[in-house]
Design an enzyme around this catalytic site. Structure first.
Site, mmCIF file in Angstrom:
data_model
loop_
_atom_site.group_PDB
_atom_site.id
_atom_site.type_symbol
_atom_site.label_atom_id
_atom_site.label_comp_id
_atom_site.label_asym_id
_atom_site.label_seq_id
_atom_site.Cartn_x
_atom_site.Cartn_y
_atom_site.Cartn_z
ATOM 1 N N LYS A 1 11.440 -12.284 26.198
ATOM 2 C CA LYS A 1 11.393 -11.363 25.052
ATOM 3 C C LYS A 1 11.567 -9.911 25.476
ATOM 4 O O LYS A 1 11.914 -9.055 24.669
ATOM 5 C CB LYS A 1 10.069 -11.539 24.304
ATOM 6 C CG LYS A 1 9.899 -12.944 23.731
ATOM 7 C CD LYS A 1 8.484 -13.184 23.208
ATOM 8 C CE LYS A 1 8.322 -14.613 22.703
ATOM 9 N NZ LYS A 1 6.928 -14.895 22.275
ATOM 10 N N GLU B 1 0.816 -1.218 0.000
ATOM 11 C CA GLU B 1 0.000 0.000 0.000
ATOM 12 C C GLU B 1 0.848 1.265 0.000
ATOM 13 O O GLU B 1 0.414 2.313 -0.467
ATOM 14 C CB GLU B 1 -0.974 -0.005 1.175
ATOM 15 C CG GLU B 1 -2.081 -1.037 0.990
ATOM 16 C CD GLU B 1 -3.309 -0.741 1.835
ATOM 17 O OE1 GLU B 1 -3.695 0.438 1.949
ATOM 18 O OE2 GLU B 1 -3.865 -1.706 2.388
ATOM 19 N N HIS C 1 4.883 -10.473 17.299
ATOM 20 C CA HIS C 1 5.626 -11.663 17.711
ATOM 21 C C HIS C 1 6.988 -11.739 17.042
ATOM 22 O O HIS C 1 7.973 -12.165 17.659
ATOM 23 C CB HIS C 1 4.836 -12.932 17.402
ATOM 24 C CG HIS C 1 5.499 -14.166 17.922
ATOM 25 N ND1 HIS C 1 6.320 -14.962 17.135
ATOM 26 C CD2 HIS C 1 5.511 -14.722 19.163
ATOM 27 C CE1 HIS C 1 6.787 -15.949 17.861
ATOM 28 N NE2 HIS C 1 6.317 -15.835 19.095
#
Length: 386
Positions: A344, A152, A303
């Site tokens: 993380k 886009e 993620h």
């Protein structure tokens, strides 16, 4: 019929203020008064912006969010977190001997590697111009998005999309050749223009694969498209110019995948090696001196960035902006503390999640951080040009 004076007197007696005083029941006394203590020191009073001054100071208004409460306070905490990223990024680089050495062509290393992730709707809407500002001015180091977040941007260089309405009839729009993204409209014409532009480039890529042995990956393809669009309005033109890697692990999930599908019939053979990109992505994390994550939306992009930071035992700074809730166990809705459990996000980090629409929140975050605080950082080049 005459009123009964006795009855009236009785009524007065029943509601008299001269009734005998009674002690509160012990249970009520304890419930209301047992845990009344002096207020601990160091608490921040709740206070919002005072509009009674001469005009509106928008910087002061946004600063006041920090003490306003609810998501306004989370916004203020996110501002602090991003400014801490920028402060770390502005410090001299101290390259650890344990980090992988930079290879020729690698992006120069700053003291804080900033990962920017966003879902495709951020490019669909006007947040594209905010993202463009960050990438053009070399303020982030790694970009992760979805296929729609790639195509886009290029499509907007070829033809505009338009404002619509959430309530427009899907049946009517289909007949009119218009596609609705929330309250935005993308004409089929834009996709036709995109096809005409990209298919010859993909055919050339296939030729280079056959004649030069080029092994393409999604990030290499995006860089090539950024070069070919040659338009300063494009986010990925500037990513190419500034050597900012753009990762798109689901590159086939959109119009780009449609183009690959059509090419597989008309001119088959183009190979896209995703293995190169997982090495590229994880190495950005492993070689980072410090690491910061700014993630708009959830799912794959969230993620992918978080999992890369697992490879270094967690990001040092983190800001999530999305509307998802955690009750369904989705990665999108997971609070930062869940990412801490996976390694993380660092155990010592102070991550922030702002619950809200990023089209409202992110431009204001940038106004209070990158646009006010950014300074060109010193870099570690190891023979590479900055």
């Amino acid at each position: 019929m005459a009123e009964n004076p006795a009855a009236m007197n009785g009524s007065v007696a029943a509601y008299s203020t001269d009734s005998k005083k009674e002690d509160l029941p012990e249970l009520v006394e304890k419930a209301l008064h047992e845990n009344v203590h002096p207020v601990p020191e160091g608490l921040t009073p709740v206070r919002g912006y005072d509009f009674s001054g001469d005009g509106v100071d928008y910087h002061a208004l946004l600063q006041s969010y920090r003490t306003c409460g609810f998501q306004a306070t989370n916004f203020g905490l996110a501002v602090e977190q991003i400014n801490q990223m920028l402060k770390a990024r502005g410090e001299p680089v101290s390259e650890s001997e344990s980090k992988p050495k930079l290879k020729k062509g690698d992006r120069p290393l700053t003291n804080c590697t900033i990962f920017l992730g966003y879902t495709s709707n951020m490019i669909s809407c006007g947040v594209r111009e905010t993202l463009h500002y960050l990438v053009k001015n070399n303020m982030v180091d790694v970009v992760v998005t979805t296929a729609g977040g790639i195509e886009e941007d290029f499509m907007k260089c070829l033809a505009p999309s338009f404002l619509g309405d959430f309530t427009l009839s899907g049946r009517t729009l289909k007949v009119q050749g218009m596609n609705r993204t929330g309250n935005l409209l993308v004409p089929n014409y834009n996709y036709a223009k995109f096809e005409d532009w990209i298919i010859p480039i993909m055919d050339q890529m296939l030729l280079e694969q056959k004649t030069q042995g080029t092994i393409w990956s999604p990030s290499k393809m995006i860089a090539r498209l950024g070069k070919e669009i040659d338009d300063p309005d494009s986010v990925y033109y500037w990513a190419y110019k500034n050597n900012i890697p753009v990762l798109c692990p689901a590159i086939t999930d959109g119009a780009l995948g449609d183009m690959m599908y059509m090419q597989s019939y008309q001119n088959p053979g183009l190979i896209m090696d995703i293995g190169q990109d997982i090495r590229l992505m994880n190495d950005q994390s492993v070689r980072a001196v410090h690491s910061g994550m700014i993630i708009l939306g959830g799912g794959l992009i969230k993620h992918h960035i978080c999992n890369a930071n697992l490879m270094r035992n967690g990001a040092d700074y983190s800001v999530f902006v999305n509307t998802a809730q955690e009750f369904d166990g989705s990665d999108a809705g997971a609070r930062p503390d869940e990412a801490v459990s996976w390694g993380k996000i660092s155990l010592t980090a102070k991550p922030v999640k702002v619950y809200g629409d990023a089209s409202l929140i992110f431009p204001l975050l940038v106004a209070e951080t990158f646009a006010r605080e950014y300074k060109v950082p010193p870099v570690f080049c190891e023979g590479n040009k900055p």
